[in-house]
Design an enzyme around this catalytic site. Structure first.
Site, PDB file in Angstrom:
ATOM      1  N   CYS A 122       5.803   7.788  -2.954  1.00 56.67           N
ATOM      2  CA  CYS A 122       5.557   5.883  -2.853  1.00 56.67           C
ATOM      3  C   CYS A 122       7.064   5.920  -1.606  1.00 56.67           C
ATOM      4  O   CYS A 122       6.673   5.122  -1.031  1.00 56.67           O
ATOM      5  CB  CYS A 122       5.655   5.866  -4.519  1.00 56.67           C
ATOM      6  SG  CYS A 122       4.769   3.304  -4.457  1.00 56.67           S
ATOM      7  N   HIS A 145       0.481   8.125  -6.766  1.00 51.65           N
ATOM      8  CA  HIS A 145       1.924   9.047  -7.622  1.00 51.65           C
ATOM      9  C   HIS A 145       1.415  10.480  -7.929  1.00 51.65           C
ATOM     10  O   HIS A 145       0.174  10.212  -8.986  1.00 51.65           O
ATOM     11  CB  HIS A 145       2.115   7.528  -9.372  1.00 51.65           C
ATOM     12  CG  HIS A 145       3.036   6.833  -8.033  1.00 51.65           C
ATOM     13  ND1 HIS A 145       4.197   6.554  -8.718  1.00 51.65           N
ATOM     14  CD2 HIS A 145       2.642   5.188  -7.749  1.00 51.65           C
ATOM     15  CE1 HIS A 145       4.372   5.524  -8.307  1.00 51.65           C
ATOM     16  NE2 HIS A 145       3.526   4.937  -7.768  1.00 51.65           N
ATOM     17  N   GLU A 181       2.530  12.538 -10.308  1.00 51.62           N
ATOM     18  CA  GLU A 181       2.649  12.316 -11.834  1.00 51.62           C
ATOM     19  C   GLU A 181       1.802  11.240 -12.133  1.00 51.62           C
ATOM     20  O   GLU A 181       1.798  11.428 -13.961  1.00 51.62           O
ATOM     21  CB  GLU A 181       4.396  11.659 -11.927  1.00 51.62           C
ATOM     22  CG  GLU A 181       4.300  10.023 -11.716  1.00 51.62           C
ATOM     23  CD  GLU A 181       4.593   9.920 -10.118  1.00 51.62           C
ATOM     24  OE1 GLU A 181       5.314   8.570 -10.314  1.00 51.62           O
ATOM     25  OE2 GLU A 181       3.853  10.514  -9.111  1.00 51.62           O
TER      26      GLU A 181
END
Length: 213
Positions: free
Chosen positions: A82, A191, A193
Site C-alpha cells: 500500500c 492489502h 493481509e
C-alpha cells in the site's frame, strides 16, 4: 528458522500484517521492529503503510529508516504494501510532490475526479474494496489464479517510468499498476493481509521466495 522484519515507523496496522505472515507460515520468525540491527539481520523485510505520504516520509527520515529500507531493497527480498509501495517510487503528488525513496523510478498520481464506469456510474475516491488483478509472470503469483480479487484502499496509484517493472494491473476504470517488481523487490498497492486466501498465498510465496525471477 527463517526471519522476516516488519518495519515499524509509527504508521499502519502492523499487527495485522504480522499475524497474516505468521498464519501464512507458522515456521517463520516475524518481528515488528524499528531497530536497524533487527531489520538488517532479517532474511526478508516487509514495508507496510497507511496514511499520508508527507507523514510517512517525515517519519522514515526522522528515524533513519529511509536508508535502512534502501539497503534492505538492495540486499534481500523486500515486500512493499500500500503506502509502502508508493513510498518506494521517486515522488508523490500527495501533499505536493513529496520526494520518496526512489527505489523504483516513477511517480505517485491521484485518481482523477469524476471517474465513471462503462455504464456512467460515478466511481468513488478512494478506490475501496475488492478488484481483479491481472498478473504478469512472477514467482509471487504462484498458485494464485489469474484475475484473482484483492482488497484495495487508496486514492493514489503508481506510474512507473519503466513499464517492465509493472508486474500487475487493475482497472478503476482505466488500467493502473497495482504491483511492481525488480530484482529482489516486490510491492503491491492492495492489502494481502486483508485479501483472504489469495493474500495469504502471496505472503507465503514471499516468505519462500529467493529473490529471483
Amino acid at each position: 528458522m527463517s526471519s522476516v522484519a516488519v518495519i515499524d515507523y509509527g504508521m499502519g496496522n502492523l499487527h495485522s500484517i504480522a499475524k497474516a505472515l505468521q498464519h501464512a507460515d507458522a515456521g517463520v520468525n516475524v518481528q515488528i521492529s524499528a531497530d536497524p540491527q533487527v531489520i538488517n539481520a532479517a532474511d526478508r523485510v516487509v514495508f507496510p503503510g497507511v496514511g499520508a505520504m508527507r507523514d510517512c516520509m517525515q517519519a522514515l527520515h526522522d528515524t533513519g529508516l529511509a536508508d535502512v529500507i534502501r539497503e534492505a531493497a538492495a540486499s534481500k527480498p523486500l515486500l512493499g504494501i500500500c503506502l509502502g509501495m508508493q513510498a518506494l517510487l521517486s515522488d508523490s503528488e500527495e501533499g505536493g510532490n513529496i520526494p520518496c525513496l526512489n527505489v523504483f523510478e516513477g511517480h505517485v498520481r491521484r485518481f482523477s475526479e469524476h471517474l465513471t464506469d462503462k455504464d456512467g456510474n460515478t466511481l468513488k475516491i478512494p478506490h475501496m474494496g475488492w478488484n481483479q488483478v491481472k498478473q504478469q509472470a512472477h514467482p509471487l503469483w504462484d498458485n494464485i489464479p489469474q484475475n484473482s480479487r484483492f482488497y484495495f484502499v487508496h486514492s493514489y496509484y503508481a506510474v512507473p517510468d519503466h513499464i517492465e517493472e509493472s508486474i500487475a494491473s487493475s482497472d478503476y476504470p482505466q488500467p493502473f499498476t497495482c504491483a511492481l517488481a525488480k530484482n529482489q523487490i516486490f510491492a503491491v498497492q492492495f492489502h494481502p493481509e486483508k485479501s483472504q486466501t489469495v493474500g495469504l498465498q502471496l505472503l507465503k510465496n514471499f516468505l519462500h521466495w529467493n529473490g529471483r525471477f
